[in-house]
Design a protein around this motif. Structure first.
Motif, PDB file in Angstrom:
ATOM      1  N   LEU A 173       0.608  -0.893  -0.157  1.00 47.83           N
ATOM      2  CA  LEU A 173      -0.123  -0.376  -0.109  1.00 47.83           C
ATOM      3  C   LEU A 173       0.893   1.607   0.731  1.00 47.83           C
ATOM      4  O   LEU A 173       0.525   2.115  -0.951  1.00 47.83           O
ATOM      5  CB  LEU A 173      -1.273   0.117   1.720  1.00 47.83           C
ATOM      6  N   GLU A 174       1.689   1.166   0.268  1.00 44.29           N
ATOM      7  CA  GLU A 174       3.117   2.043   0.813  1.00 44.29           C
ATOM      8  C   GLU A 174       3.501   2.973  -0.101  1.00 44.29           C
ATOM      9  O   GLU A 174       3.173   3.536  -1.069  1.00 44.29           O
ATOM     10  CB  GLU A 174       3.649   2.141   1.908  1.00 44.29           C
ATOM     11  N   MET A 175       4.394   1.922  -0.981  1.00 44.84           N
ATOM     12  CA  MET A 175       4.684   2.069  -2.592  1.00 44.84           C
ATOM     13  C   MET A 175       3.382   2.779  -3.688  1.00 44.84           C
ATOM     14  O   MET A 175       3.568   3.155  -4.228  1.00 44.84           O
ATOM     15  CB  MET A 175       5.202   0.937  -2.816  1.00 44.84           C
ATOM     16  N   ARG A 176       2.094   2.198  -3.757  1.00 46.39           N
ATOM     17  CA  ARG A 176       1.330   1.983  -4.344  1.00 46.39           C
ATOM     18  C   ARG A 176       0.687   3.522  -4.273  1.00 46.39           C
ATOM     19  O   ARG A 176       0.526   4.729  -4.916  1.00 46.39           O
ATOM     20  CB  ARG A 176       0.245   1.808  -4.080  1.00 46.39           C
ATOM     21  N   VAL A 177       0.529   4.061  -3.134  1.00 49.06           N
ATOM     22  CA  VAL A 177      -0.279   5.665  -2.803  1.00 49.06           C
ATOM     23  C   VAL A 177       0.815   6.356  -3.233  1.00 49.06           C
ATOM     24  O   VAL A 177       0.753   7.167  -3.777  1.00 49.06           O
ATOM     25  CB  VAL A 177      -0.444   5.362  -0.913  1.00 49.06           C
TER      26      VAL A 177
END
Length: 601
Positions: free
Chosen positions: A88-92
């Motif tokens: 999620l961190e990478m995607r956001v």
């Protein structure tokens, strides 16, 4: 259309993965419930003196097996769920960067770099922590509380369970009371971090100005003020967080006190056995950790909510420069025929128009020069041509098409612009010259640098074209940065070339060499040159003079001189300045000759 909630959309997207993580965590929780059961049986056998050596070994083996199982499934579920949070961190962060790329220049004019960095690092980091620690603790607490209470009621004593659990609902009331305070203080803390980051970024970017004006002490005071403010905001948050944690621990401790007193009474009255009392308190100890963690999760969720609101504000900011509904996707090339009809344009925050009633034609392959005082609207005009800002429909045409009909990728890909600020990236010179989606050969990079008259400077560097530049190309001089920017524009071989005051930092001799080298590049290409030196624009096919957003004079160099207006006045003043410079040079030469003669005598 507004973007969905970040957390909810993440759960929906990974619902099966979260179900798998929850299943692994459930197995770990169920195994944890075997520990109180084994301890209770062991205690009862020990109290009744019926415990044998073999049974002791058996209990030890079972507890070891259960402990290993708990460690395996808990670690596996943690790794599984933490991996989702990192995804999620990478995607956001990737989506945030991608969204920033779509926003117009006007958006970034109103934003501080420190705020943007805080969003990309701090806010996204909080989002990760919520989905990492928050989701894990919620799942573990939910599972343990349910199964532990069921086990305590069914295997020990329902009344003892009820009395012990009575203080725990106070945690919900406590969380409600601290909810808004923690969220508000989290926002204040993030803003303070943004201010501090902006202060550091501004200082490092302007370090030469700071040193030149001996402002180190003043800058230190400003930094100290922002630094102290960030510390104060963090202290407020930590105080609230610590107070919440202390009160939560107090409520949990009170439950333990009730369990020991009331449970001890039940043991003395033989309502429950000593083994059941030990098992009950072990169940309770298993519960207390997750219950206390729930208090921390409430704080973390409030921080996450504040960060999510900040990020959602960005994601829901719609780009105001996009492909128009009029855009025709089949347009891949442009020829460079430009026409502007009655263009009047105002910036969103401006009280009056920046451009007024602009009308002109620039035929394909011809050149247009724009001169005028500072703030007369010259750069604004070319910014509208590349749609860094949107011109009104029906005012700007390329190849007979309204500029809104041309896809942005085609429009900007077919226009090469050398901007005023000569921004260079902190990579190599080769990367800066070849800054384009399509790759360029070394020969093309060298040829562009020669046309821009910067090749000789680059050849003197130890690493030549592989020389790494500092932040914003600061390791180059102003003239070198301008010439690298020129090379970056002309290597594209675009249909339209725009030079926005791009020769101001070079001397007149270098200017003449660059203009001579550009003749082959400008051949059959539409060229727009903005300049203050008459020498750099006088050879243009058409020259316009702008003043207060309007075209006040137009024509060739000779025609404008005959009009004896603003252009002629600029020309004669620059001639006088050049003559004064030459005279100063001659005077220095004569003075040097006298000095040498005197020394010889």
């Amino acid at each position: 259309m507004e973007r969905q909630n970040i957390f909810w959309s993440h759960i929906k997207r990974n619902r099966w993965a979260y179900l798998m993580g929850f299943a692994l965590l459930s197995i770990s929780s169920m195994l944890q419930l075997l520990i109180p059961l084994l301890l209770g049986q062991f205690t009862d056998k020990l109290q009744s003196s019926t415990l044998t050596y073999n049974e002791t070994i058996k209990f030890a083996l079972w507890m070891s097996v259960v402990g290993l199982g708990i460690a395996f499934f808990r670690s596996t579920s943690r790794i599984y769920l933490y991996r989702l949070s990192r995804m999620l961190e990478m995607r956001v962060r990737g989506e945030l960067f991608h969204h920033w790329e779509k926003l117009s220049a006007q958006y970034f004019n109103n934003q501080r770099i420190g705020d943007l960095m805080s969003h990309a690092i701090s806010d996204v980091g909080v989002i990760r922590e919520v989905t990492m620690q928050g989701y894990f603790n919620i799942m573990e607490a939910a599972m343990l509380i349910v199964v532990s209470v069921i086990a305590m009621v069914s295997s020990v004593n329902p009344l003892l369970t009820l009395v012990t659990m009575l203080p725990l609902p106070l945690l919900s009331l406590l969380a409600y009371r601290f909810n808004s305070r923690i969220q508000r203080q989290s926002v204040d803390m993030q803003r303070a971090i943004s201010d501090l980051t902006s202060r550091v970024q501004e200082f490092t970017a302007g370090i030469r100005v700071v040193k030149a004006f001996v402002q180190e002490e003043e800058e230190r005071k400003l930094f100290t003020k922002d630094n102290q403010h960030a510390v104060n905001m963090n202290r407020r948050f930590v105080r609230s967080n610590s107070l919440f944690g202390a009160l939560s621990s107090g409520i949990v401790g009170f439950s333990f006190l009730v369990s020991v007193i009331f449970g001890g009474v039940l043991v003395l009255k033989h309502v429950i056995t000593l083994g059941e009392f030990v098992a009950f308190n072990t169940y309770l100890s298993l519960l207390m950790g997750p219950i206390e963690n729930l208090g921390k999760v409430v704080n973390l969720m409030q921080r996450g909510k504040a960060s999510e609101l900040r990020l959602m504000e960005i994601f829901n900011t719609q780009p105001d420069i996009v492909d128009d509904v009029m855009a025709k996707p089949g347009i891949d090339l442009i020829d460079g025929d430009i026409e502007i009809r009655n263009l009047t344009f105002s910036y969103p925050e401006a009280s009056r128009p920046t451009l007024k009633n602009i009308s002109l034609k620039v035929r394909k392959g011809s050149s247009l020069a724009i001169v005028g005082r500072v703030g007369s609207g010259k750069s604004t005009l070319v910014h509208l041509l590349v749609r860094l800002y949107n011109p009104p429909q029906g005012t700007v045409f390329i190849d007979g098409r309204d500029i809104h009909e041309i896809p942005l990728q085609t429009l900007r890909g077919q226009i090469g612009i050398v901007p005023q600020d000569q921004f260079l990236f902190s990579s190599t010179i080769r990367d800066n010259i070849g800054f384009d989606p399509k790759p360029y050969t070394d020969e093309q990079v060298v040829e562009a640098s020669k046309v821009a008259q910067v090749y000789d400077n680059i050849a003197e560097f130890p690493e030549q074209f592989d020389t790494a530049l500092g932040e914003r190309g600061i390791s180059l001089s102003g003239g070198q940065r301008q010439r690298v920017s020129i090379a970056r524009a002309i290597i594209k071989r675009p249909a339209i070339l725009i030079f926005d005051d791009s020769l101001s930092a070079v001397d007149t001799i270098t200017e003449d060499l660059i203009l001579e080298g550009l003749k082959s590049v400008m051949n059959k290409r539409t060229t727009i040159i903005i300049g203050h030196r008459i020498s750099s624009v006088q050879a243009a096919d058409q020259i316009i003079v702008m003043d207060e957003g309007e075209i006040v004079e137009s024509g060739t160099h000779e025609k404008l001189l005959r009009q004896n207006g603003i252009y002629a006045d600029m020309y004669h003043k620059q001639l006088l300045d050049q003559e004064a410079e030459r005279q100063e040079g001659r005077d220095r030469g004569v003075g040097k000759g006298f000095a040498q003669g005197g020394a010889g005598a």
